[in-house]
Design a protein around this motif. Structure first.
Motif, PDB file in Angstrom:
ATOM      1  N   ALA A 107       2.869  19.858  42.283  1.00  0.00           N
ATOM      2  CA  ALA A 107       4.076  20.608  42.603  1.00  0.00           C
ATOM      3  C   ALA A 107       4.989  20.653  41.384  1.00  0.00           C
ATOM      4  CB  ALA A 107       4.807  19.961  43.778  1.00  0.00           C
ATOM      5  N   ARG A 108       5.726  21.740  41.272  1.00  0.00           N
ATOM      6  CA  ARG A 108       6.633  21.921  40.150  1.00  0.00           C
ATOM      7  C   ARG A 108       7.767  20.903  40.221  1.00  0.00           C
ATOM      8  NH1 ARG A 108       9.248  27.829  38.842  1.00  0.00           N
ATOM      9  NH2 ARG A 108      10.552  27.272  37.067  1.00  0.00           N
ATOM     10  N   VAL A 109       7.982  20.186  39.135  1.00  0.00           N
ATOM     11  CA  VAL A 109       9.023  19.169  39.077  1.00  0.00           C
ATOM     12  C   VAL A 109      10.216  19.722  38.312  1.00  0.00           C
ATOM     13  CG1 VAL A 109       9.631  16.855  38.280  1.00  0.00           C
ATOM     14  CG2 VAL A 109       7.346  17.306  39.199  1.00  0.00           C
ATOM     15  N   GLU A 110      11.398  19.637  38.912  1.00  0.00           N
ATOM     16  CA  GLU A 110      12.611  20.131  38.272  1.00  0.00           C
ATOM     17  C   GLU A 110      13.599  18.980  38.110  1.00  0.00           C
ATOM     18  OE1 GLU A 110      13.361  24.682  39.211  1.00  0.00           O
ATOM     19  OE2 GLU A 110      13.450  23.476  41.029  1.00  0.00           O
ATOM     20  N   ARG A 111      13.983  18.733  36.898  1.00  0.00           N
ATOM     21  CA  ARG A 111      14.955  17.689  36.618  1.00  0.00           C
ATOM     22  C   ARG A 111      16.050  18.254  35.711  1.00  0.00           C
ATOM     23  NH1 ARG A 111      12.604  13.426  38.798  1.00  0.00           N
ATOM     24  NH2 ARG A 111      10.347  13.135  38.700  1.00  0.00           N
ATOM     25  N   VAL A 112      17.242  17.748  35.909  1.00  0.00           N
ATOM     26  CA  VAL A 112      18.391  18.200  35.125  1.00  0.00           C
ATOM     27  C   VAL A 112      18.572  17.284  33.930  1.00  0.00           C
ATOM     28  CG1 VAL A 112      20.878  18.599  35.134  1.00  0.00           C
ATOM     29  CG2 VAL A 112      19.507  19.160  37.159  1.00  0.00           C
ATOM     30  N   ARG A 113      18.712  17.882  32.755  1.00  0.00           N
ATOM     31  CA  ARG A 113      18.905  17.097  31.537  1.00  0.00           C
ATOM     32  C   ARG A 113      20.243  16.347  31.590  1.00  0.00           C
ATOM     33  NH1 ARG A 113      15.586  18.861  27.123  1.00  0.00           N
ATOM     34  NH2 ARG A 113      14.147  20.502  27.805  1.00  0.00           N
ATOM     35  N   PRO A 114      20.255  15.092  31.112  1.00  0.00           N
ATOM     36  CA  PRO A 114      21.475  14.273  31.190  1.00  0.00           C
ATOM     37  C   PRO A 114      22.710  14.941  30.587  1.00  0.00           C
ATOM     38  CG  PRO A 114      19.605  12.910  30.566  1.00  0.00           C
ATOM     39  CD  PRO A 114      19.118  14.336  30.550  1.00  0.00           C
ATOM     40  N   HIS A 115      22.538  15.654  29.473  1.00  0.00           N
ATOM     41  CA  HIS A 115      23.719  16.249  28.848  1.00  0.00           C
ATOM     42  C   HIS A 115      24.308  17.365  29.709  1.00  0.00           C
ATOM     43  CE1 HIS A 115      20.667  19.183  27.468  1.00  0.00           C
ATOM     44  NE2 HIS A 115      21.669  20.033  27.341  1.00  0.00           N
ATOM     45  N   LEU A 116      23.462  18.022  30.537  1.00  0.00           N
ATOM     46  CA  LEU A 116      23.988  19.050  31.426  1.00  0.00           C
ATOM     47  C   LEU A 116      24.749  18.424  32.595  1.00  0.00           C
ATOM     48  CD1 LEU A 116      21.000  21.576  31.508  1.00  0.00           C
ATOM     49  CD2 LEU A 116      23.223  21.865  30.390  1.00  0.00           C
ATOM     50  N   ARG A 117      24.248  17.304  33.102  1.00  0.00           N
ATOM     51  CA  ARG A 117      24.997  16.582  34.134  1.00  0.00           C
ATOM     52  C   ARG A 117      26.365  16.159  33.600  1.00  0.00           C
ATOM     53  NH1 ARG A 117      22.374  14.849  38.704  1.00  0.00           N
ATOM     54  NH2 ARG A 117      20.088  15.035  38.713  1.00  0.00           N
ATOM     55  N   GLN A 118      26.369  15.626  32.388  1.00  0.00           N
ATOM     56  CA  GLN A 118      27.631  15.177  31.792  1.00  0.00           C
ATOM     57  C   GLN A 118      28.583  16.353  31.616  1.00  0.00           C
ATOM     58  OE1 GLN A 118      26.408  13.245  28.180  1.00  0.00           O
ATOM     59  NE2 GLN A 118      25.279  11.620  29.250  1.00  0.00           N
ATOM     60  N   LEU A 119      28.027  17.517  31.264  1.00  0.00           N
ATOM     61  CA  LEU A 119      28.868  18.699  31.051  1.00  0.00           C
ATOM     62  C   LEU A 119      29.590  19.098  32.319  1.00  0.00           C
ATOM     63  CD1 LEU A 119      29.799  21.123  29.323  1.00  0.00           C
ATOM     64  CD2 LEU A 119      27.717  22.313  30.088  1.00  0.00           C
ATOM     65  N   ILE A 120      28.835  19.273  33.418  1.00  0.00           N
ATOM     66  CA  ILE A 120      29.482  19.754  34.646  1.00  0.00           C
ATOM     67  C   ILE A 120      30.385  18.680  35.250  1.00  0.00           C
ATOM     68  CG2 ILE A 120      27.630  21.406  35.103  1.00  0.00           C
ATOM     69  CD1 ILE A 120      26.630  19.569  37.319  1.00  0.00           C
ATOM     70  N   GLU A 121      30.038  17.404  35.066  1.00  0.00           N
ATOM     71  CA  GLU A 121      30.888  16.337  35.590  1.00  0.00           C
ATOM     72  C   GLU A 121      32.216  16.252  34.848  1.00  0.00           C
ATOM     73  OE1 GLU A 121      28.401  12.926  35.362  1.00  0.00           O
ATOM     74  OE2 GLU A 121      27.159  13.504  37.099  1.00  0.00           O
ATOM     75  N   SER A 122      32.253  16.756  33.614  1.00  0.00           N
ATOM     76  CA  SER A 122      33.495  16.729  32.828  1.00  0.00           C
ATOM     77  C   SER A 122      34.466  17.829  33.247  1.00  0.00           C
ATOM     78  CB  SER A 122      33.178  16.866  31.339  1.00  0.00           C
ATOM     79  OG  SER A 122      32.705  18.170  31.033  1.00  0.00           O
ATOM     80  N   TRP A 123      33.962  18.804  34.021  1.00  0.00           N
ATOM     81  CA  TRP A 123      34.818  19.901  34.493  1.00  0.00           C
ATOM     82  C   TRP A 123      35.481  19.466  35.792  1.00  0.00           C
ATOM     83  CZ3 TRP A 123      30.571  24.181  33.739  1.00  0.00           C
ATOM     84  CH2 TRP A 123      30.401  24.398  32.367  1.00  0.00           C
ATOM     85  N   THR A 124      36.740  19.097  35.737  1.00  0.00           N
ATOM     86  CA  THR A 124      37.442  18.586  36.917  1.00  0.00           C
ATOM     87  C   THR A 124      38.220  19.665  37.662  1.00  0.00           C
ATOM     88  OG1 THR A 124      39.341  17.979  35.534  1.00  0.00           O
ATOM     89  CG2 THR A 124      37.633  16.300  35.890  1.00  0.00           C
ATOM     90  N   ARG A 125      38.360  20.841  37.065  1.00  0.00           N
ATOM     91  CA  ARG A 125      39.130  21.908  37.710  1.00  0.00           C
ATOM     92  C   ARG A 125      38.266  23.085  38.141  1.00  0.00           C
ATOM     93  NH1 ARG A 125      44.602  22.384  33.898  1.00  0.00           N
ATOM     94  NH2 ARG A 125      45.216  20.170  34.054  1.00  0.00           N
ATOM     95  N   THR A 126      36.964  22.989  37.887  1.00  0.00           N
ATOM     96  CA  THR A 126      36.059  24.101  38.189  1.00  0.00           C
ATOM     97  C   THR A 126      34.822  23.594  38.920  1.00  0.00           C
ATOM     98  OG1 THR A 126      36.764  25.290  36.187  1.00  0.00           O
ATOM     99  CG2 THR A 126      34.698  25.980  37.206  1.00  0.00           C
ATOM    100  N   PRO A 127      34.559  24.092  40.126  1.00  0.00           N
ATOM    101  CA  PRO A 127      33.301  23.733  40.780  1.00  0.00           C
ATOM    102  C   PRO A 127      32.125  24.264  39.960  1.00  0.00           C
ATOM    103  CG  PRO A 127      34.848  24.712  42.351  1.00  0.00           C
ATOM    104  CD  PRO A 127      35.405  24.957  40.975  1.00  0.00           C
ATOM    105  N   ALA A 128      31.150  23.410  39.716  1.00  0.00           N
ATOM    106  CA  ALA A 128      29.973  23.803  38.947  1.00  0.00           C
ATOM    107  C   ALA A 128      28.788  23.008  39.458  1.00  0.00           C
ATOM    108  CB  ALA A 128      30.180  23.555  37.457  1.00  0.00           C
ATOM    109  N   PHE A 129      27.634  23.673  39.490  1.00  0.00           N
ATOM    110  CA  PHE A 129      26.416  22.992  39.926  1.00  0.00           C
ATOM    111  C   PHE A 129      25.208  23.671  39.306  1.00  0.00           C
ATOM    112  CE2 PHE A 129      27.797  26.025  43.145  1.00  0.00           C
ATOM    113  CZ  PHE A 129      26.657  26.754  43.470  1.00  0.00           C
ATOM    114  N   ILE A 130      24.082  22.980  39.348  1.00  0.00           N
ATOM    115  CA  ILE A 130      22.842  23.502  38.781  1.00  0.00           C
ATOM    116  C   ILE A 130      21.828  23.657  39.911  1.00  0.00           C
ATOM    117  CG2 ILE A 130      20.910  23.022  37.215  1.00  0.00           C
ATOM    118  CD1 ILE A 130      22.928  21.490  35.449  1.00  0.00           C
ATOM    119  N   ILE A 131      21.232  24.834  40.002  1.00  0.00           N
ATOM    120  CA  ILE A 131      20.223  25.089  41.028  1.00  0.00           C
ATOM    121  C   ILE A 131      18.862  25.316  40.366  1.00  0.00           C
ATOM    122  CG2 ILE A 131      21.837  26.059  42.700  1.00  0.00           C
ATOM    123  CD1 ILE A 131      20.883  28.852  41.905  1.00  0.00           C
ATOM    124  N   GLY A 132      17.805  25.009  41.128  1.00  0.00           N
ATOM    125  CA  GLY A 132      16.452  25.224  40.651  1.00  0.00           C
ATOM    126  C   GLY A 132      15.930  26.589  41.029  1.00  0.00           C
TER     127      GLY A 132
END
Length: 292
Positions: A107-132
């Motif tokens: 099955a296709r494995v999808e993982r989010v790169r750590p730097h992208l998690r850190q990027l969206i977590e740093s945005w405190t005024r904007t909802p942001a998420f990553i979808i597969g």
């Protein structure tokens, strides 16, 4: 294979599929009964939806215009049509695939790169998420969790739209949101018709949502690249947020979704208030593509 044999095989596949869907009732497939039906058994659009392919693709199979269904599609059809071992072998033979089942690819494995998690977590005024690629929510920031706090789970965009009652009040135009999500999934499915995650998701939604079955049976139509979403949050009230979906080039199939409020607007004030309240603990389902 000569033309006569090839033609017989194609016609035989169509007859086989028509006969097998004709002997199943909607209840056999887990679908609700809709009263008197003009033809016995399942309709083409029902088999297509449960299998996870478009109606036009399934119709081509029955009409002999699609000659190379994938192993995954055949496996899904065997499951939907409730075929036994002998009938499954016949399906594969008629489809001119391997005489015996081949081992499925991982099955296709999808993982989010750590730097992208850190990027969206740093945005405190904007909802942001990553979808597969199947619109599974792979990573969210705190404001996204707070925004979707009325939903039982934050696991997949389509499951939230079609299966969670909160969607009916959260989206001011839930029908448009569902249409867009289905259109996006149809485009992905057209490019990867044998994807295991998409087949699984479409099969689940087709059984549990009549509205999804109806939309999935339609031909794919393009949707705008962005739009303003009108929402109603149970805590902060009405919100108007611009939806942007950006392709992540380093992770094919993944998208970074950003929901932005106009600076100085009531929606910006609403997001600020939402951020100050903190995000709730949200139950999450494991992404099937991640494995154990």
């Amino acid at each position: 294979m000569d033309n006569v044999t090839r033609s017989d095989s194609v016609e035989g596949l169509g007859q086989f599929l028509r006969a097998r869907r004709g002997r199943l009732s909607p209840a056999d497939a887990g679908l609700p009964s809709a009263g008197r039906r003009r033809v016995p058994g399942l309709r083409r659009d029902e088999v297509a939806a449960l299998t996870g392919v478009s109606l036009s693709y399934y119709s081509r199979l029955e009409q002999g215009r699609e000659l190379s269904p994938s192993i995954r599609v055949l496996d899904a059809m065997a499951r939907v049509l409730r075929l036994g071992e002998e009938d499954t072998r016949e399906l594969f033979r008629l489809a001119q695939s391997a005489a015996r089942r081949r081992t499925k690819s991982p099955a296709r494995v999808e993982r989010v790169r750590p730097h992208l998690r850190q990027l969206i977590e740093s945005w405190t005024r904007t909802p942001a998420f990553i979808i597969g690629h199947a619109q599974d929510l792979l990573a969210t920031n705190a404001l996204t969790d707070a925004l979707y706090r009325d939903f039982a789970q934050h696991d997949n965009v389509l499951r939230m739209l079609f299966l969670d009652p909160a969607a009916k009040t959260f989206y001011r135009n839930a029908e448009r949101a569902r249409h867009r999500a289905v259109s996006d999934l149809q485009q992905t499915a057209a490019n990867t018709p044998e994807d295991a995650r998409i087949l699984e998701l479409v099969g689940e939604l087709s059984v549990r949502s009549g509205e999804f079955r109806s939309l999935w049976a339609r031909e794919y139509t393009r949707v705008p690249p962005y739009e303003v979403k009108q929402m109603y949050h149970s805590v902060v009230g009405d919100l108007e947020l611009r939806h942007e979906a950006l392709t992540i080039r380093s992770a094919p199939g993944q998208q970074l979704v950003i929901l932005q409020a106009e600076p100085g607007s009531p929606s910006a004030d609403g997001l600020a208030l939402l951020g100050s309240l903190g995000a709730p603990d949200v139950p999450r389902q494991q992404n099937p593509a991640d494995g154990a």
